[in-house]
Scaffold this motif. Structure first.
Motif, PDB file in Angstrom:
ATOM      1  N   PRO A 108     -10.328   2.360 -13.499  1.00 53.19           N
ATOM      2  CA  PRO A 108      -9.639   3.471 -12.895  1.00 53.19           C
ATOM      3  C   PRO A 108     -10.331   4.552 -11.875  1.00 53.19           C
ATOM      4  CG  PRO A 108      -9.898   3.692 -15.305  1.00 53.19           C
ATOM      5  CD  PRO A 108     -10.367   2.406 -14.856  1.00 53.19           C
ATOM      6  N   ARG A 109     -11.460   4.813 -12.300  1.00 48.92           N
ATOM      7  CA  ARG A 109     -12.075   5.819 -11.609  1.00 48.92           C
ATOM      8  C   ARG A 109     -12.473   5.287 -10.308  1.00 48.92           C
ATOM      9  NH1 ARG A 109     -16.296   7.032 -16.319  1.00 48.92           N
ATOM     10  NH2 ARG A 109     -15.909   4.439 -16.399  1.00 48.92           N
ATOM     11  N   GLU A 110     -12.824   4.145 -10.275  1.00 50.61           N
ATOM     12  CA  GLU A 110     -13.269   3.240  -8.785  1.00 50.61           C
ATOM     13  C   GLU A 110     -11.869   3.315  -7.916  1.00 50.61           C
ATOM     14  OE1 GLU A 110     -14.813  -0.417  -9.649  1.00 50.61           O
ATOM     15  OE2 GLU A 110     -16.740   0.498  -8.871  1.00 50.61           O
ATOM     16  N   LEU A 111     -10.550   2.902  -8.603  1.00 49.98           N
ATOM     17  CA  LEU A 111      -9.521   2.961  -8.065  1.00 49.98           C
ATOM     18  C   LEU A 111      -8.797   4.337  -7.199  1.00 49.98           C
ATOM     19  CD1 LEU A 111      -7.398   0.440 -10.256  1.00 49.98           C
ATOM     20  CD2 LEU A 111      -8.605  -0.123  -8.051  1.00 49.98           C
ATOM     21  N   ILE A 112      -9.300   5.305  -8.157  1.00 52.48           N
ATOM     22  CA  ILE A 112      -8.863   6.769  -7.808  1.00 52.48           C
ATOM     23  C   ILE A 112      -9.624   7.017  -6.485  1.00 52.48           C
ATOM     24  CG2 ILE A 112      -8.796   8.951  -8.532  1.00 52.48           C
ATOM     25  CD1 ILE A 112      -8.062   8.046 -11.292  1.00 52.48           C
ATOM     26  N   ALA A 113     -10.814   6.705  -6.518  1.00 52.21           N
ATOM     27  CA  ALA A 113     -11.614   7.004  -5.453  1.00 52.21           C
ATOM     28  C   ALA A 113     -11.397   6.463  -4.230  1.00 52.21           C
ATOM     29  CB  ALA A 113     -13.199   6.841  -6.047  1.00 52.21           C
ATOM     30  N   LEU A 114     -10.692   5.292  -4.280  1.00 47.86           N
ATOM     31  CA  LEU A 114     -10.396   4.704  -3.011  1.00 47.86           C
ATOM     32  C   LEU A 114      -9.096   5.151  -2.594  1.00 47.86           C
ATOM     33  CD1 LEU A 114     -11.345   1.018  -4.061  1.00 47.86           C
ATOM     34  CD2 LEU A 114     -12.514   2.480  -2.490  1.00 47.86           C
ATOM     35  N   ARG A 115      -8.214   6.126  -3.056  1.00 42.73           N
ATOM     36  CA  ARG A 115      -7.058   6.454  -2.603  1.00 42.73           C
ATOM     37  C   ARG A 115      -7.124   7.049  -1.204  1.00 42.73           C
ATOM     38  NH1 ARG A 115      -4.810  10.125  -7.776  1.00 42.73           N
ATOM     39  NH2 ARG A 115      -4.140   8.362  -8.942  1.00 42.73           N
ATOM     40  N   THR A 116      -8.245   7.758  -0.883  1.00 38.04           N
ATOM     41  CA  THR A 116      -8.362   8.257   0.718  1.00 38.04           C
ATOM     42  C   THR A 116      -8.299   7.370   1.485  1.00 38.04           C
ATOM     43  OG1 THR A 116     -10.517   8.464   0.347  1.00 38.04           O
ATOM     44  CG2 THR A 116      -9.368  10.429  -0.469  1.00 38.04           C
ATOM     45  N   GLN A 117      -8.691   5.950   1.203  1.00 35.35           N
ATOM     46  CA  GLN A 117      -8.777   4.824   2.129  1.00 35.35           C
ATOM     47  C   GLN A 117      -7.498   4.084   2.720  1.00 35.35           C
ATOM     48  OE1 GLN A 117     -11.809   4.139   3.458  1.00 35.35           O
ATOM     49  NE2 GLN A 117     -12.860   5.652   2.313  1.00 35.35           N
ATOM     50  N   LEU A 118      -6.484   4.402   1.865  1.00 37.02           N
ATOM     51  CA  LEU A 118      -5.210   3.715   1.859  1.00 37.02           C
ATOM     52  C   LEU A 118      -4.534   3.764   3.440  1.00 37.02           C
ATOM     53  CD1 LEU A 118      -3.391   4.174  -1.586  1.00 37.02           C
ATOM     54  CD2 LEU A 118      -5.238   2.419  -0.869  1.00 37.02           C
ATOM     55  N   PRO A 119      -4.607   5.021   3.760  1.00 37.85           N
ATOM     56  CA  PRO A 119      -3.985   5.189   5.285  1.00 37.85           C
ATOM     57  C   PRO A 119      -4.764   4.302   6.092  1.00 37.85           C
ATOM     58  CG  PRO A 119      -4.154   7.425   4.313  1.00 37.85           C
ATOM     59  CD  PRO A 119      -5.091   6.421   3.307  1.00 37.85           C
ATOM     60  N   HIS A 120      -6.098   4.222   6.237  1.00 39.62           N
ATOM     61  CA  HIS A 120      -6.634   3.433   7.077  1.00 39.62           C
ATOM     62  C   HIS A 120      -6.441   1.791   6.946  1.00 39.62           C
ATOM     63  CE1 HIS A 120      -8.992   6.782   8.149  1.00 39.62           C
ATOM     64  NE2 HIS A 120      -9.443   6.870   6.882  1.00 39.62           N
ATOM     65  N   TRP A 121      -6.293   1.399   5.614  1.00 35.82           N
ATOM     66  CA  TRP A 121      -6.276  -0.091   5.007  1.00 35.82           C
ATOM     67  C   TRP A 121      -4.658  -0.339   5.636  1.00 35.82           C
ATOM     68  CZ3 TRP A 121      -7.756  -0.126  -0.843  1.00 35.82           C
ATOM     69  CH2 TRP A 121      -9.030  -0.029  -0.950  1.00 35.82           C
ATOM     70  N   ARG A 122      -3.898   0.398   5.793  1.00 37.07           N
ATOM     71  CA  ARG A 122      -2.405   0.214   6.119  1.00 37.07           C
ATOM     72  C   ARG A 122      -2.014   0.112   7.573  1.00 37.07           C
ATOM     73  NH1 ARG A 122      -0.254   4.181   1.441  1.00 37.07           N
ATOM     74  NH2 ARG A 122       0.355   2.276  -0.142  1.00 37.07           N
ATOM     75  N   GLY A 123      -3.479   0.259   8.419  1.00 43.60           N
ATOM     76  CA  GLY A 123      -3.168   0.348   9.665  1.00 43.60           C
ATOM     77  C   GLY A 123      -4.232   0.745  10.898  1.00 43.60           C
ATOM     78  N   ASP A 124      -5.652   0.967  10.320  1.00 42.23           N
ATOM     79  CA  ASP A 124      -6.702   1.314  11.398  1.00 42.23           C
ATOM     80  C   ASP A 124      -7.458   0.287  11.901  1.00 42.23           C
ATOM     81  OD1 ASP A 124      -8.076   0.435   9.422  1.00 42.23           O
ATOM     82  OD2 ASP A 124      -9.680   2.254   9.530  1.00 42.23           O
ATOM     83  N   GLY A 125      -6.801  -1.067  11.606  1.00 46.37           N
ATOM     84  CA  GLY A 125      -7.607  -2.137  12.058  1.00 46.37           C
ATOM     85  C   GLY A 125      -8.893  -2.486  11.791  1.00 46.37           C
ATOM     86  N   GLN A 126      -9.244  -1.821  10.575  1.00 45.15           N
ATOM     87  CA  GLN A 126     -10.716  -2.368  10.040  1.00 45.15           C
ATOM     88  C   GLN A 126     -10.701  -3.636   9.576  1.00 45.15           C
ATOM     89  OE1 GLN A 126     -11.841   0.179   6.930  1.00 45.15           O
ATOM     90  NE2 GLN A 126     -13.888  -0.937   6.474  1.00 45.15           N
TER      91      GLN A 126
END
Length: 783
Positions: free
Chosen positions: A247-265
């Motif tokens: 869960p600590r790894e997952l919580i740390a990744l929350r800030t990446q969600l907007p990029h995953w949903r549409g930044d083209g990475q």
């Protein structure tokens, strides 16, 4: 003998005259012994002759009685050879126990004096021999008892300074050993607790959408794109897997969600958690270790524009000759071999071509000033000095469960502009895969055998062996049993098996090649290297124990070993046969004709190095090698990783576990000990712990000595085995001395001891063979 025979008459008269008691069961043997002393027509022996005859038949029971007496006294260091030698000196037909023990004392003292030059060295040699042979560690009381015997042997006071010093040291070592074992248990429990706490904190997939504030479909997509790390995959009985997440790894990744949903990475690019988050999850550990990107670990090799030439072919196809010619023409280069013996052969081959060449193996270095070529064992591959040409031999070892990772590292990491990889055809798919992972272009050359290899139509009987035949067995015991049987037949025999040093193996090979020995008996140790003029290879078994199970030989083993027959230029063809009673010739014929085996797993084996160990330790915040390796085994490579698989690290893990209680060594030093080549069947791991404890305490670790070496022409099998074990101790000591020269002192003494053992073992094998040729009846009696 009949009741009225001259011998029986002489025995009855002697018993009556001397009053000596003779057991009924002793009479037949006593009569035969007396009969040999009687002249024709004589039916009487004098008292001295009778007493000597009675002593002769009682010496074996006396030896057994002495063994019983010494074991009751706790003198486990007394050997059967000692008691038999003592019994041979007793001339009283009816000695009591005190008389037998008095006869034993001078034998023991003579043996102790001959064991080593100093009392301390005698003590250490005998303790090491006991440990190797039985795993027995002398108690403080047993050590003190032995020290008294050593003191008397060296004309020291039995209660003087030496004995007192040994007593104090034994007490300290016992306390130290108890402390090490207690600390090891405590630290292992702590590391297991840490691991279990982490595992208990994991959550199932159902919790992922809640923790990330995303939909289930989004979570599944991000897992497929390798964005969300699966911390643990637990196999289920129905063939599926249960995914668990940190869960600590997952919580740390929350800030990446907007990029995953549409930044083209780019999909699949792994993302690292925020730097401020404590990263102890398995996925993070895997990224730190980078074993899933192993080829990139070798920065020097990746910076070069490498080209790989894969040269494959059966034994006797000239693979090494082709590559060595290219290596000799290069301005700089290296040749990497699977064995120290073959590294020496590579060096000699290059030197013969006028190329000065240095040597590097695990236990020795030969530096040639100005040399730009190196011959080395595969594990010693230098990774940071670019060369023009490198040669790596026996690439089929990539699939070896114990050493395969070393070939992966060498082929991926050899910093050579042109890399020649040599091996049997079986290695082709794996080398192709490695070249692909490295991004290196690959050329393939296939060579054919230079002379025909045929299967003998019928099994071969032992009595029908001819010069230039080689018998192949699969254990040291079988090799020595066959050797004894052939010596008893008056044959001249050479032997090659794994416990022999490279120097002795080479000497035995030379005896066979020169004709000083008719027959070679070997284990599959001859499958790699050793130029042997074998005409016919004869398997004495078609099954072998591979460390896990007893199984049929596979096609690659039959080809590799059988291919040693028919040395090009020496014999027109090679013949492969089976010993009578060992199996069917059709099995060998089928194996020789079989195509290369299809590998079910083309992922090369990998294992961490010192840098990776340090990186993982820093990540999990632990200096415990046990803890680091436990996490690596569980976390670094998923079982379904598409590119690599973790090598078998059981011995390294066992050494790390045993060292856990030794304080005062750094993590890097512990890792060196974990890589030391030891054989745990001879208690090698426990010996490493003793040496490491001395190292940690700042005490020098003195080299093992050669011990007492009886005259070679009278050596028995048990003494040969003891010498081989002493040699293995020296191999491990010399390996460590190159890495810890300030602790493992007196390297010259170790070299001298190694040379003495090699010379003695070679002498034993040579003299016994010669003696059997001269006196087959005596050889038959000894066997």
């Amino acid at each position: 003998m009949t009741s009225d025979s001259p011998a029986r008459t002489a025995v009855d008269a002697a018993i009556a005259a001397t009053g000596l008691t003779v057991e009924t069961r002793e009479l037949p043997k006593l009569e035969r012994t007396v009969a040999r002393a009687l002249s024709p027509g004589q039916d009487h022996v004098d008292e001295a002759t009778f007493r000597a005859a009675l002593c002769a038949i009682r010496r074996k029971p006396w030896g057994s009685r002495l063994m019983d007496l010494t074991r009751r006294k706790g003198q486990v260091w007394v050997t059967r050879a000692d008691t038999e030698a003592a019994a041979a000196t007793v001339d009283d037909p009816q000695p009591d126990d005190d008389r037998l023990l008095r006869a034993l004392a001078p034998v023991i003292h003579a043996r102790l004096r001959a064991t080593a030059a100093t009392p301390d060295a005698v003590l250490e040699t005998i303790r090491a021999d006991l440990f190797d042979g039985t795993g027995r560690v002398l108690s403080p009381a047993g050590t003190e008892d032995l020290s008294r015997a050593i003191a008397v042997a060296f004309d020291l006071a039995p209660e003087g300074g030496f004995v007192e010093s040994v007593r104090r040291t034994a007490d300290v070592r016992k306390q130290e050993q108890d402390s090490i074992e207690q600390a090891a248990r405590t630290r292992r429990r702590e590391e297991v607790r840490r691991l279990r706490e982490w595992e208990a904190s994991l959550v199932p997939f159902a919790e992922v959408p809640r923790l990330l504030h995303c939909s289930q479909n989004e979570a599944l997509r991000w897992i497929a794109e390798n964005r969300l790390p699966v911390a643990r995959r637990v196999p289920q009985k129905n063939g599926t897997e249960r995914w668990e997440f940190d869960p600590r790894e997952l919580i740390a990744l929350r800030t990446q969600l907007p990029h995953w949903r549409g930044d083209g990475q780019a999909p699949g690019a792994p993302l690292v958690p925020d730097a401020g988050t404590r990263k102890v999850g398995n996925a993070v550990i895997a990224r730190v270790a980078a074993l899933d990107r192993y080829a990139a670990h070798f920065k020097t090799a990746r910076a070069l524009k490498r080209r790989i030439t894969l040269v494959t072919g059966p034994t006797n196809s000239g693979k090494s000759h082709t590559a060595l010619d290219a290596l000799a023409r290069a301005e700089s280069g290296m040749a990497l071999a699977p064995l120290r013996l073959l590294a020496h052969e590579f060096r000699e081959a290059l030197t013969a071509r006028g190329v000065p060449t240095s040597l590097a193996t695990g236990e020795e270095r030969i530096d040639i000033p100005g040399s730009r070529h190196l011959a080395a064992t595969v594990e010693m591959c230098p990774l940071h000095n670019p060369v023009d040409v490198a040669v790596i031999d026996e690439a089929q070892m990539l699939t070896d469960p114990d050493r395969g990772a070393a070939w992966t590292a060498a082929i991926m990491g050899a910093p050579a502009r042109h890399l020649f990889v040599l091996g049997a055809p079986d290695c082709i798919p794996m080398v192709r895969r490695i070249a692909e992972l490295c991004g290196d272009p690959l050329d393939e050359v296939h060579l054919e055998r230079k002379g025909p290899l045929v299967t003998a139509p019928d099994p071969v009987r032992l009595q029908d062996l001819r010069p230039h035949d080689a018998l192949i067995a699969f254990s040291r015991r079988e090799v020595l049993d066959l050797r004894a049987a052939l010596l008893a037949r008056g044959r001249r025999v050479a032997v090659v098996y794994g416990a022999l040093s490279p120097e002795v193996r080479r000497a035995e090979a030379q005896r066979f090649n020169s004709g000083a020995a008719d027959i070679l008996i070997a284990t599959d140790a001859i499958g790699m290297g050793l130029n042997l003029t074998i005409r016919r290879v004869i398997f004495t078994a078609l099954r072998k124990f591979d460390g896990t199970q007893t199984r049929d030989l596979n096609a690659q083993e039959v080809k590799q070993i059988g291919g040693r027959a028919g040395r090009y230029g020496k014999h027109e063809q090679g013949i492969v046969a089976v010993l009578a009673g060992a199996g069917s010739s059709s099995f060998v014929r089928t194996m020789l004709a079989a195509p290369p085996a299809e590998l079910t797993d083309l992922r090369p084996q990998v294992q961490p190095d010192a840098d990776i160990i340090q990186a993982v330790a820093a990540e999990i915040g632990s200096e415990s090698l046990f803890g680091v390796l436990a996490r690596i085994r569980r976390a670094v490579l998923r079982r379904d990783d598409p590119n690599y698989r973790l090598a078998n690290m059981e011995q390294a893990f066992a050494i790390a576990t045993a060292l856990e209680g030794v304080t005062g060594l750094s993590l890097a030093q512990r890792w060196v000990y974990a890589m030391c080549p030891v054989d745990d069947r001879d208690n090698g791991i426990q010996r490493l712990v003793h040496w490491a404890a001395d190292h940690a305490a700042g005490r020098p670790v003195v080299p093992p000595g050669p011990g007492r070496l009886p005259p070679a022409d009278r050596a028995e099998r048990v003494e040969l085995e003891r010498a081989e074990k002493r040699h293995k101790r020296l191999v491990a000591w010399r390996w460590l001395s190159l890495r810890f020269p300030d602790t493992y002192l007196a390297r010259e003494d170790a070299e001298d001891a190694t040379a003495r053992l090699n010379d003695w073992i070679e002498d034993v094998l040579r003299q016994q063979s010669s003696r059997a040729r001269e006196n087959p009846r005596a050889a038959r009696a000894r066997s």
